[in-house]
Design a protein around this motif. Structure first.
Motif, short mmCIF file in Angstrom:
data_model
loop_
_atom_site.label_atom_id
_atom_site.label_comp_id
_atom_site.label_asym_id
_atom_site.label_seq_id
_atom_site.Cartn_x
_atom_site.Cartn_y
_atom_site.Cartn_z
N LEU A 29 0.83 -1.20 0.00
CA LEU A 29 0.00 0.00 0.00
C LEU A 29 0.87 1.25 0.00
O LEU A 29 0.60 2.21 -0.74
N TYR A 30 1.91 1.25 0.81
CA TYR A 30 2.82 2.40 0.89
C TYR A 30 3.50 2.65 -0.46
O TYR A 30 3.59 3.78 -0.92
N GLU A 31 3.98 1.58 -1.08
CA GLU A 31 4.67 1.72 -2.36
C GLU A 31 3.72 2.13 -3.48
O GLU A 31 4.12 2.84 -4.41
N LYS A 32 2.46 1.73 -3.38
CA LYS A 32 1.48 2.08 -4.41
C LYS A 32 1.05 3.53 -4.28
O LYS A 32 0.95 4.24 -5.29
N SER A 33 0.80 3.98 -3.05
CA SER A 33 0.34 5.36 -2.85
C SER A 33 0.59 5.78 -1.41
O SER A 33 -0.07 5.30 -0.50
#
Length: 240
Positions: A5-9
């Motif tokens: 989730l962090y890497e996506k947004s």
């Protein structure tokens, strides 16, 4: 899952944690009241989430990005944090009075220290950093205002706070949120903000005087004056 989730947004990551924090703290505050042990369940919730996020960030090597490191600017440049200390001690300006028994006081302090850590990390860390990629100015505004508006929850969670008192609290929270952004952005560390926020909240357990308009005005003037001084004297940053 969190890493994906962090890497996506980063923005979605920040919003998810704002939701988890706000809903979770409200739910566990209600549980604490229902079991007749004020702040007990919410203190445990705050402690678990704080430890989880701290060690997750450490494992991901993100501590420095989100300010969990030493300031890069000497304390002298921040006037040795003396104005911040005065602001932090506002709840005992009028004297000291115990509001809880020993166990209740410990639970309240643990909860408030965790609130200081979590709110600074989520609003000043996650949200500010996510938005600053597109616009530093909007990141400052949104981080400060959402932090202030987050205190509207005190009207809904049975805290007993009146509407006017809550509106004053929201306005002050916006101002001090802006001050904390400056300290974090210019100093590179969230720890002064975390410590100030946690101690300020914790000392409300010992406040001998209630809210007053005079004190609120003095506090707002002090916060704004300190913020202006820091903006003019700290090493220049093109983003602020």
């Amino acid at each position: 899952m969190m890493k994906k989730l962090y890497e996506k947004s980063e923005l979605c990551f920040a919003l998810v944690w704002i939701g988890i924090y706000c809903v979770g703290m409200s739910v566990f505050d209600e549980i604490s009241r229902n079991i007749g042990a004020e702040s007990s369940a919410s203190a445990l919730f705050g402690l678990v989430i704080s430890l989880f996020l701290y060690f997750w960030l450490k494992r991901q090597g993100k501590q420095e990005r989100f300010g969990l490191c030493k300031p890069t600017v000497p304390a002298k440049a921040f006037l040795f944090y003396i104005p911040l200390i005065l602001i932090t001690l506002q709840n005992v300006w009028g004297g000291v009075k115990m509001h809880y028994d020993a166990v209740g006081t410990v639970c309240f302090i643990v909860k408030m220290l965790c609130v200081g850590f979590l709110e600074e990390l989520i609003f000043r860390g996650f949200l500010f950093k996510a938005m600053s990629r597109d616009s530093i100015k909007w990141a400052v505004v949104v981080s400060s205002v959402t932090f202030g508006l987050g205190h509207i929850i005190n009207l809904l969670n049975g805290s007993g706070m009146g509407v006017v008192e809550n509106l004053v609290q929201i306005f002050f929270a916006v101002l001090i949120g802006f001050l904390y952004v400056i300290i974090f952005r210019r100093g590179g560390s969230l720890w002064p903000c975390i410590i100030s926020h946690g101690v300020l909240n914790s000392l409300s357990a010992f406040s001998a005087s209630g809210e007053s308009m005079v004190r609120s005005v003095v506090l707002c003037v002090l916060v704004v004056a300190y913020a202006v001084v820091l903006l003019k004297t700290l090493p220049k940053d093109k983003s602020l």
